[in-house]
Design a protein around this motif. Structure first.
Motif, short mmCIF file in Angstrom:
data_model
loop_
_atom_site.label_atom_id
_atom_site.label_comp_id
_atom_site.label_asym_id
_atom_site.label_seq_id
_atom_site.Cartn_x
_atom_site.Cartn_y
_atom_site.Cartn_z
N TRP A 1 0.82 -1.20 0.00
CA TRP A 1 0.00 0.00 0.00
C TRP A 1 0.86 1.25 0.00
O TRP A 1 1.77 1.41 0.81
N LYS A 2 0.55 2.17 -0.91
CA LYS A 2 1.37 3.36 -1.11
C LYS A 2 0.60 4.65 -0.87
O LYS A 2 1.15 5.73 -0.94
N CYS B 1 -6.68 3.10 -1.19
CA CYS B 1 -7.13 3.63 -2.48
C CYS B 1 -6.03 3.42 -3.52
O CYS B 1 -4.88 3.80 -3.30
N VAL B 2 -6.38 2.80 -4.64
CA VAL B 2 -5.38 2.45 -5.67
C VAL B 2 -5.83 3.03 -7.02
O VAL B 2 -6.96 2.81 -7.45
N ARG C 1 -6.16 8.69 -4.09
CA ARG C 1 -7.43 9.02 -3.46
C ARG C 1 -8.55 9.26 -4.46
O ARG C 1 -9.73 9.09 -4.14
N ASP C 2 -8.20 9.63 -5.68
CA ASP C 2 -9.23 9.86 -6.70
C ASP C 2 -9.83 8.56 -7.21
O ASP C 2 -10.78 8.59 -8.00
N HIS C 3 -9.27 7.42 -6.79
CA HIS C 3 -9.75 6.12 -7.28
C HIS C 3 -10.15 5.20 -6.12
O HIS C 3 -9.97 3.99 -6.18
N CYS C 4 -10.67 5.79 -5.07
CA CYS C 4 -11.10 4.98 -3.91
C CYS C 4 -12.33 4.15 -4.28
O CYS C 4 -13.21 4.61 -5.02
N PRO D 1 -2.54 -4.35 -5.91
CA PRO D 1 -1.14 -4.22 -5.45
C PRO D 1 -0.50 -5.53 -5.03
O PRO D 1 0.72 -5.68 -5.16
N CYS D 2 -1.29 -6.49 -4.51
CA CYS D 2 -0.67 -7.71 -4.01
C CYS D 2 -0.83 -8.89 -4.96
O CYS D 2 0.01 -9.80 -4.95
#
Length: 481
Positions: free
Chosen positions: A245-246, A323-324, A327-330, A340-341
């Motif tokens: 998570w970034k 959010c990935v 934040r605009d793609h929550c 991500p994983c």
């Protein structure tokens, strides 16, 4: 024996019984806790080590797949998906820990193999050969990852879809969709070019080829240096934190907290928070007390995930780091991106979007979220921290939308598309519950009964000695007269 001597003996014996038994009743829980702690400690020569290696309680994975009843209307007319839940298809989950490393004081490292064996008896009339119409996860994944590429590359991808006869919806046997996999010519061609690090061998399935594999090295606390963090995971895959998570507040989202969910530290209370990490979830989560229950006559505490655990990130800002890519793609409430994983654009959610995003739920026909069917629950015997019943429930989805200018997706609706949901459960049966009851509750009953009886005898002796003393005193006064 002289009368006053009788009184002294009765008083002494009675007082001794009352005092000693009262003290023993008070200290017995401490003695019991010490015994329990020693029994629970994980070591190779302990009585509980065998249960640690292979859980004595059967674990089952129940799958409900969503059969798509209007695939053509979705594909060509953007119709609302109409889903039919089919299941459960039940598999026995066999866990075996191995490759132990005791080199660090207070912890042990190990690998854990998991195998899944289909159970016809527990699946009723359902069989792995049943055909299900499902969304083509590989095709959607490729489209999602290529959607930002140059139009020429998108055209090449579309030509590949045509060449290998890829369709947005496929009809396959349940067993192939889950663990066995099915031949996937497009995947085989891709692996020829880019290699096959996952060992798919040109086959694709939702859980292929994870059957009979481990999920990296776990390091957990053995309890030898205290039970406060017993069985808590100290590291996974060589790290004490995740690195998926970034987003905003990523340190929180990357924490590895708690146990694997099968055992907790002893002496839980209603204020305790149960923390769990499992690699399949790609995150830690927590559960809080809901209510008292009885499991085959044993008092247990039920814990459930509070709503804020999977709340909309804009409502619970602790979840903004999920959010990935930003934040605009929550995603909405009850959802988590696994991109991500897993490297695939899959979305984890609560079954039927229970307590989830109502806007997404409204885009689908056939879902009916209910607390009793779709909520994750764990019932724990608080003195030992043993989970008497556990049901971990989650749903797997994939985002469907018009990816780039790909013709195969130009008419589809935008929706988080359900694939299946699963209940991973374990239930301590009546016979084993009786063993737990005998070990945990009978000692207290016996001590209370024996000490209670002795205290009653002691109290009776004190009363009798009092009456006897008064009688002797009156007799002495009458003799003086």
């Amino acid at each position: 024996m002289l009368p006053l001597t009788q009184v002294k003996v009765m008083t002494g014996v009675g007082a001794t019984l009352v005092v000693l038994c009262s003290i023993f009743i008070g200290v017995f829980p401490l003695i019991f806790n010490t015994i329990v702690d020693k029994m629970l400690v994980i070591r190779e020569d302990s009585d509980t080590f065998e249960a640690f290696v292979t859980p004595p309680i059967p674990i089952y994975m129940q799958f409900w797949l969503f059969n798509v009843t209007n695939p053509e209307e979705i594909r060509f007319n953007g119709a609302k998906p109409v889903l039919e839940q089919v299941g459960p298809y039940t598999y026995e989950e066999v866990r075996v820990k191995y490759a132990f490393d005791w080199s660090k004081e207070g912890t042990v490292s190990y690998l854990q193999n998991k195998s899944y064996i289909f159970s016809p008896e527990l699946s009723g009339e359902r069989r792995e050969s049943d055909l299900i119409t499902s969304i083509n996860v590989l095709m959607v994944s490729l489209a999602a990852q290529a959607s930002t590429l140059h139009p020429v590359l998108l055209l090449l991808l579309e030509l590949a879809f045509l060449r290998f006869s890829e369709k947005l919806f496929i009809r396959k046997p349940v067993g192939d969709l889950l663990f066995k996999g099915y031949p996937q010519p497009l995947l085989a061609e891709v692996t020829k070019i880019f290699g096959d690090p996952m060992g798919n061998n040109g086959r694709f399935g939702i859980f292929y080829p994870v059957n009979n594999t481990d999920d990296k090295v776990y390091e957990v606390k053995t309890g030898s240096d205290g039970m406060g963090d017993f069985m808590n995971i100290q590291s996974w895959n060589g790290s004490s934190t995740l690195h998926y998570w970034k987003g905003e507040g990523a340190q929180y989202c990357n924490m590895i907290n708690g146990t694997d969910g099968s055992q907790y530290p002893p002496r839980l209370t209603r204020d305790s928070v149960l923390r769990i990490y499992t690699s399949e979830l790609c995150r830690s989560l927590y559960l809080t007390y809901e209510k008292d229950l009885y499991h085959h006559g044993i008092p247990v505490y039920r814990y459930v995930p509070p709503r804020e655990v999977l709340e909309d990130p804009e409502v619970n800002h602790d979840n903004l780091c999920y959010c990935v890519p930003d934040r605009d793609h929550c995603l909405g409430a009850g959802m988590l991106s696994l991109q991500p994983c897993l490297g695939l654009p899959l979305v984890l959610s609560t079954p039927h979007f229970y307590q989830g995003d109502e806007k997404e739920l409204a885009k689908l026909v056939g879902l009916n979220p209910t607390k009793s069917e779709h909520e994750t629950t764990i019932d724990v015997e608080p003195r030992t921290g043993v989970a008497m019943y556990a049901a971990k429930k989650m749903q797997l989805n994939i985002p469907l939308k018009r990816y780039g200018n790909l013709p195969s997706f130009k008419n589809v609706p935008e929706v988080i598309f359900p694939i299946l949901w699963v209940n991973e459960s374990a239930n301590v049966d009546a016979d084993m519950s009786q063993e737990v009851r005998n070990a945990v509750f009978v000692p207290f009953v016996v001590v209370d009964a024996i000490c209670g009886s002795l205290i009653a005898v002691g109290a009776l002796l004190l009363v009798l000695s009092g009456f006897r003393f008064l009688h002797i005193k009156r007799s002495a006064e009458q003799d003086k007269l």
